[in-house]
Scaffold this active site. Structure first.
Site, PDB file in Angstrom:
ATOM      1  N   CYS A 166       0.836  -1.202   0.000  1.00 33.76           N
ATOM      2  CA  CYS A 166       0.000   0.000   0.000  1.00 33.76           C
ATOM      3  C   CYS A 166       0.869   1.249   0.000  1.00 33.76           C
ATOM      4  O   CYS A 166       1.551   1.524  -0.975  1.00 33.76           O
ATOM      5  CB  CYS A 166      -0.970  -0.048   1.191  1.00 33.76           C
ATOM      6  SG  CYS A 166      -2.320   1.138   1.024  1.00 33.76           S
TER       7      CYS A 166
ATOM      8  N   HIS B  59      -3.476  -5.630   0.973  1.00 30.43           N
ATOM      9  CA  HIS B  59      -2.761  -5.853   2.238  1.00 30.43           C
ATOM     10  C   HIS B  59      -2.666  -7.340   2.593  1.00 30.43           C
ATOM     11  O   HIS B  59      -3.610  -7.885   3.170  1.00 30.43           O
ATOM     12  CB  HIS B  59      -3.500  -5.144   3.372  1.00 30.43           C
ATOM     13  CG  HIS B  59      -3.392  -3.660   3.337  1.00 30.43           C
ATOM     14  ND1 HIS B  59      -2.436  -2.969   4.037  1.00 30.43           N
ATOM     15  CD2 HIS B  59      -4.114  -2.732   2.678  1.00 30.43           C
ATOM     16  CE1 HIS B  59      -2.577  -1.667   3.818  1.00 30.43           C
ATOM     17  NE2 HIS B  59      -3.593  -1.495   2.985  1.00 30.43           N
TER      18      HIS B  59
ATOM     19  N   GLU C 124      -0.872  -8.571   4.977  1.00 32.11           N
ATOM     20  CA  GLU C 124      -0.766  -8.670   6.438  1.00 32.11           C
ATOM     21  C   GLU C 124      -2.132  -8.519   7.108  1.00 32.11           C
ATOM     22  O   GLU C 124      -2.245  -8.729   8.311  1.00 32.11           O
ATOM     23  CB  GLU C 124       0.230  -7.627   6.968  1.00 32.11           C
ATOM     24  CG  GLU C 124      -0.285  -6.205   7.130  1.00 32.11           C
ATOM     25  CD  GLU C 124      -0.590  -5.479   5.824  1.00 32.11           C
ATOM     26  OE1 GLU C 124      -0.291  -6.040   4.748  1.00 32.11           O
ATOM     27  OE2 GLU C 124      -1.150  -4.376   5.877  1.00 32.11           O
TER      28      GLU C 124
END
Lengths: 273, 992
Positions: free
Chosen positions: A105, A234, A236
């Protein structure tokens, strides 16, 4: 066995450092340090001591001059106390030593704005493409399907076919400098991730499957070595099945899909560095 | 010298921002334009050479792939009208701040005083516009003239060599700050003139109490010794007004009230807060005994409860209504980053893990003429939404819960509730983290942003109605990045044990933060000239009161100040020692060697005379509708689904990051297409643990028109229901009460003050009864009492509104569930009984009625049901659970089906009810404590056993396909629709 050391950058508006560090730990990294930019600039922490640099999402400097723009400028001009080296020089050395960088990002935006990606012909440091305002003109949090290019040199996406992950950005629209560059990215298989249909088959320009209007539905790219990788979604954010937006109604695997990206990175370090 | 740099997109690149503005000009202002192109303008006012500015313009300011730039001359000339919008002098310019840092880095030098970078946006419009239309676009959409300046040029009068020209919005003031004396030995009228001219918002009784203090011979003697005259200083009077403001002291909640009920019986209430709110919490805690999981309630900036053996949860909700009325963007942004500092300033400081937001607006299609100073509700909606987006997203805190409530009476003041939760280790360096104390000798340190004239009189301004002279200085803009840098730094300083105590600078600025902390040790001495200022020319009282954002005040041990300041410097956070805490008993403020304030701590905090108020309750009777039960309710269901209070808020929710930090496991949007309305959000704050927190809220101001007692009961019940629907835990659930009222003090301005105060009393009584009955203690709360608008003859008062937030702790988030129907064949149940509770319902509102039979909560029955439901969910017997609230059973059924993208068949004859003989009542009554639950057939028997003893019934089933059918009381089809039609009705209204 080789100890894998990951550094997760924090500070100055970065805000996904905790879950990014958690992902590195789950993936088996032996050392995971959340390091504030200021601790690198003060000379207290040395990037050279690590193998895997994580640039998490957030709003560096509030994205005030455009996403990650002020930070890209800082890499070029800020000097490290003691050695007097510029931040970007340290990063270039990190790359030369065959180490890994993952930007997610805002971290991807930083890699693009500072010329770490796509790094064509091994030249880093000059911006060659951009990520800018979504066609919708809005920040959006939504989950997207990503087709993985299995021919890509990216070591991060090895063995993957598709990913389902959230995007959370206002400036994710991929625009290359020109058509020739886009063709080169395609030819060299540097387009590692594309927004796609739910079967991970067809890249799409259709909103909201493609949430921002990216050219060629590009969601993530790597450099020619495959060791530098940036993506807007994302990984994560999807480490556990309960992160999946429909875990209460669908059968989803115990392990979140995003973890594979980090596992690949850690495995690569263990085998090659 | 100043340079003007223009940055624009290359003509081949799509200008998404320009397109959005164009759409809004057309949609919101009904003005036709052909195109809008935007250009970013940086005005760099610094000693630089031409090559240097060239390097800046082509470096940090430019994205070379898509943008081009020009220096000193216009970048574009193809337009009909040009409108440039920038900030007025002194207003926080975040982009300007970042640009300045970038320029400094490039020049390798810091800017000198007076140098700066200012930003503005140039809108180039093509289209046939009149001058008047161009002005309307400027003032009605692009610029908020309170904080922004604008300039309009038409193409023919445009000089292509100069363009818009260079404007440097520098604060030009070189005046020396001065301390003034104020004579209070004057007539009552003169006292009140002083109170209103200085926006003190003090009553005559309070002004007199201050005068008496100054007249006290002992006080005069002491003041003389320190070099002060007989009059109080402006610093003293202003500090007292802030400390004594309704906003800070909650005078109405702490006043003495004589309440006359319906039967004429008179009750004397000695503090609503103590009698109802605090007492309930105390009694619940006592009953819990050893198992009490409340840690710190009502005394700190936020409430603290236990999460597990090692961690505590911190939660606070605030309102930021008055500033949001004047500047929705800045007001809401400041609201969210402001409430962030409450949990951050609780105990020794908490890490922030979630935000919540609930807004109350007038409808976006409001078409009545707008009274002076009011912005159109749609503009407020967009501005507030954007402010919260920037405040939350840029701070890296997920926005997880909230709602939007619409009522025309919020046109005068919108309500902007912002809340933040945090987590902190139970112990830090061996000491309980929720405890803090400033010690005599500790240094007063201010960190974060600098002080300007922003936000002066915020505390007192919000303690009044919005009127003609409401000060615009109260409006300000938050800076999430400066705050993020500060919180990064302070969490580190906390874990290194570098300070004793911390609190935030909010309402009242330093006068409140230092004044509050100095209570611990009983005194302080502060030197105002040391405070870092944004620009010169502030008077000492302004430095003391400024509510400039992003600042925390700390008590730092003298021996730790070295490492503290060093770490701050490294992390690019400004930190300044302003003085020290003492045990002198005095609030002692100096400016350039002279005393500017010298007040007894005791008088400052306890000198406020108590309010004595009267309240009189009467039951209002509203007309009842007389229409017949329509045979086909399909159209009515669609209409109710399209009500602003019921419809999907997806467009707003998506623009907030609700997943950052990686712990969001039941999201605000759920279901087959990730777009169903979640009842509550579930978070996993520690990524290595399955323990979680469930966050929900309840708000139902429509019922206040009938009886605020039941409004309050329903708000509590709704928050609890929502929480339980997602699998929340009633055994460890805390509440937060946030009251927003209209002025309840009887006066010429408010002839119905006694009634409004009675409404407040009744809401408090319900709060006591129901939080007690459910065992859900309030751990924190807040009130905002003057939500009225009064200019000329126009008075708009909000309906009495309470947001009740609930947070519960669950041991395993994998047991949590969502509201969407899961599988065809699953059985549909209703839990709870339906009554003729149509008063205040969305269905009645649809036809313009209020009615009289307001929903009532039967707490013992509800609690038994909730416990049974909780057990069923824990045992994995429930496939989906959705609470019935606005729009009743009909809406809950439709939402369950459409979120699951499945059909449904329901028979109203099976719905347990009492006194109901109409289909529309069964479908749209808003009786409380009810749920729509779906259960897989194999769990049916166990589920029913689990619920035994409670009112519930199987009323239908989930079907394949997409048909939604409801059979009415007479066996005929009452509703038949495709779920995607229903979904369209539900999504359309706010899908912008």
């Amino acid at each position: 066995m080789k100890k894998v050391k990951a550094l997760v950058l924090a500070g100055n508006g970065i805000n996904c450092e905790m879950e990014m560090a958690h992902a590195c730990r789950l993936a088996g990294s032996d050392v995971v340090d959340i390091v504030f930019l200021y601790d690198i600039l003060s000379g207290e922490v040395k990037l050279d001591d690590y193998h895997f640099l994580n640039l998490p999402g957030g709003f560096l400097d509030g994205d005030d001059l455009g996403a990650a723009k002020a930070m890209a400028h800082r890499l070029k001009y800020a000097k490290i106390a003691g050695s007097g080296e510029r931040l970007d020089e340290v990063i270039f050395r990190f790359i030369r030593e065959g180490k890994l960088i993952l930007g997610v990002c805002n971290g991807f935006q930083l890699m693009v704005k500072s010329g770490l990606l796509p790094g064509l012909k091994g030249i880093y440091g000059k911006q060659a493409l951009t990520l800018t305002f979504n066609d919708s003109g809005r920040f959006e949090d939504r989950w997207v399907y990503l087709k993985v290019n299995s021919n890509s040199p990216s070591i991060f996406t090895r063995g993957l076919k598709g990913l389902y992950l959230p995007v959370r950005h206002g400036e994710g629209k991929f625009i290359p400098k020109n058509d020739e560059m886009l063709a080169e990215l395609e030819r060299k298989n540097l387009i590692a991730l594309q927004y796609s249909d739910p079967d991970y088959r067809k890249p799409t320009l259709e909103y909201p499957l493609n949430p921002n209007g990216s050219a060629s539905a590009i969601a993530g790219i790597c450099d020619e070595t495959g060791r530098l990788f940036g993506m807007m979604p994302h990984p994560e954010a999807y480490l556990y099945f309960v992160n999946h937006p429909r875990w209460t109604r669908e059968k989803v695997p115990e392990e979140g899909m995003g973890l594979a990206i980090f596992r690949n990175a850690v495995e690569y370090v263990r085998k090659n560095l | 010298m100043a340079y003007r740099v223009e940055i624009g997109l290359k003509p081949t690149i799509r200008d998404a921002r320009g397109e959005k503005i164009k759409r809004r000009i057309i949609d919101n202002l009904n003005i036709i334009v052909d195109s809008v192109v935007t250009v970013d303008v940086y005005t760099v006012d610094a000693a630089m050479s031409a090559p240097e500015i060239e390097k800046v313009a082509s470096g940090p300011f430019l994205d070379p792939i898509i943008q081009e730039f020009s220096i000193g001359k216009p970048l574009r000339d193809d337009f009909d009208w040009a409108i440039e919008v920038g900030y007025k002098p002194g207003v926080t310019d975040n982009i300007g701040r970042t640009a300045r840092e970038a320029v400094e880095l490039l020049l390798q030098r810091k800017f000198k005083a007076g140098e700066g970078v200012y930003t503005s946006v140039l809108y180039l419009i093509r289209g046939k516009l009149t001058k008047e239309q161009a002005e309307r676009i400027a003032t009605g959409l692009l610029a908020n003239t309170l904080i922004q300046r604008f300039e309009i040029k038409e193409r023919p009068s445009w000089n292509p060599d100069v363009g818009m020209g260079i404007i440097v919005p520098k604060v030009a003031s070189s005046k020396e700050g001065r301390v003034l004396e104020i004579n209070l030995r004057v007539s009552d009228e003169e006292l009140m003139r002083t109170s209103s001219a200085r926006v003190l918002a003090l009553t005559l009784k309070e002004m007199k109490a201050i005068r008496n203090y100054a007249e006290d011979p002992g006080v005069r003697e002491e003041r003389k010794k320190i070099g002060l005259g007989e009059n109080l200083t402006d610093c003293e009077l202003e500090a007292l007004a802030q400390t004594w403001s309704e906003h800070c002291k909650h005078k109405i909640f702490n006043g003495l009230i004589e309440y006359r009920d319906e039967e004429g019986k008179v009750w004397r209430i000695d503090s609503l807060f103590d009698t109802y709110i605090k007492r309930s919490t105390e009694e619940i805690r006592q009953a819990m005994g050893e198992k009490d999981w409340c840690v710190s309630v009502f005394k700190d900036n936020a409430g603290v409860m236990r999460f597990n053996e090692d961690w505590n949860i911190v939660f606070k909700v605030e309102t930021h209504n008055s500033p949001s009325a004047l500047d929705p963007y800045g007001g809401a942004l400041t609201g969210i980053v402001g409430v962030n500092r409450d949990p951050f300033g609780t105990g020794k400081g908490a890490k922030l893990i979630f935000n919540v937001d609930t807004f109350c607006f007038a409808p976006p299609d409001y078409s009545k003429p707008l009274p002076p100073r009011l912005l159109h509700p749609k503009r407020i909606y967009e501005g507030v939404r954007e402010g919260v987006e920037h405040g939350g997203n840029k701070s890296g805190i997920p926005t997880v819960n909230g709602s939007i409530v619409f009522d025309e009476r919020y046109a005068g003041k919108p309500l902007v509730y912002c809340g933040t939760g945090g987590i902190m280790p139970r112990n830090i360096l061996g000491e309980p983290s929720h405890e803090k104390q400033a010690m005599p000798g500790d240094l007063i340190v201010m960190t974060g942003g600098r002080i300007g004239k922003d936000g002066i009189h915020g505390a007192t301004f919000s303690s009044e109605e919005l009127h003609e002279e409401s000060p615009t200085s109260a409006v300000q803009i938050g800076d999430p990045i400066t705050q993020k840098r500060m919180t990064d730094f302070l969490l580190r300083a906390r874990d290194l044990g570098l300070y004793h105590a911390i609190t935030d600078n909010g309402a009242g600025g330093l006068s409140s933060s230092v004044g509050e902390m100095a209570r611990d040790c009983h005194g302080c001495r502060m030197y105002l000239e040391r405070a870092p200022l944004k620009y010169a020319g502030l008077d000492p009282w302004e430095i003391l009161l400024s509510e400039a954002q992003e600042r925390m005040t700390l008590a730092v041990y003298p021996e730790k100040i070295g490492p503290f300041l060093e770490l701050a410097k490294r992390m690019e956070v400004e930190a300044t020692v302003l003085g020290e805490f003492t045990d002198s008993g005095k609030f002692h403020i100096l400016y350039n060697g002279q005393t500017a304030a010298y007040l007894d701590m005791d008088f400052l905090h306890n000198g406020l005379p108590r309010m004595e108020l009267k309240a009189r309750w009467e039951k209002k009777v509203h007309p009842e509708p007389t229409f017949n039960d329509p045979p086909d309710l399909t159209a009515a269901l669609k209409k109710v689904l399209s009500r602003y209070n019921v419809c999907s808020k997806e467009s707003v929710i998506r623009q907030y990051d609700h997943e950052v930090q990686g712990g969001c496991v039941i999201k605000p949007l759920v279901g087959a297409y990730n777009d169903g309305p979640s009842d509550a959000t579930v978070l996993r704050p520690l990524l290595e643990s399955w323990e979680g927190i469930v966050v929900s809220s309840g708000i139902c101001p429509r019922y206040s028109d009938i009886d605020t007692y039941h409004m309050m009961a329903c708000a509590i019940d709704e928050a609890i229901r929502n929480n339980l629907s997602a699998g929340g835990n009633l055994k460890q659930m805390a509440g937060l009460d946030n009251f927003c009222w209209c002025d309840p003090i009887q006066s010429e301005k408010t002839p119905d003050g006694e009634y409004k105060l009675a409404q407040l009393v009744r809401a408090n009584q319900a709060l006591y009864h129901y939080t007690r009955a459910f065992g859900v203690p309030c751990i924190s709360g807040k009130d905002s009492m003057k939500n009225d608008y009064l200019i000329g003859d126009t008075k708009i008062s909000i309906p009495p509104t309470v947001l009740f937030s609930a947070v519960s702790v669950v041991s395993d988030v994998r047991r949590c569930i969502t509201m969407d129907a899961k599988r065809s064949g699953d059985r549909v149940y209703i839990l709870g009984e339906t009554y003729n509770d149509m008063g205040g319902s969305e269905y009645y509102a649809l036809y313009g009625f209020i009615g009289n039979q307001v929903p009532k909560v039967n707490a013992p029955r509800a609690k038994a049901l909730y416990e049974a439901l909780g057990r069923a969910i824990q045992r994995g017997l429930v496939a989906s659970c959705h609470d019935c609230s606005d729009g009743g059973l009909g809406v809950a059924l439709a939402e369950t089906a459409l979120a699951g993208a499945l059909g449904m068949e329901v028979d109203l004859r099976k719905v347990p009810s009492s006194g109901v003989n109409r289909n529309d009542v069964l479908l749209f009554s808003e009786s409380q404590s009810r749920f729509v639950v779906t259960v897989h057939p194999e769990h049916q028997r166990t589920f029913e056993e689990c619920l035994k003893g409670n009112v519930f019934a199987e009323i239908g089933s989930i079907t394949g396909g997409s048909t939604f059918t409801i059979t009415g009381l007479h066996g005929k089809t009452a509703v038949r629709a495709n779920i995607f039609e229903l979904k369209e009705a539900w999504q359309r209204p706010l899908r912008w």
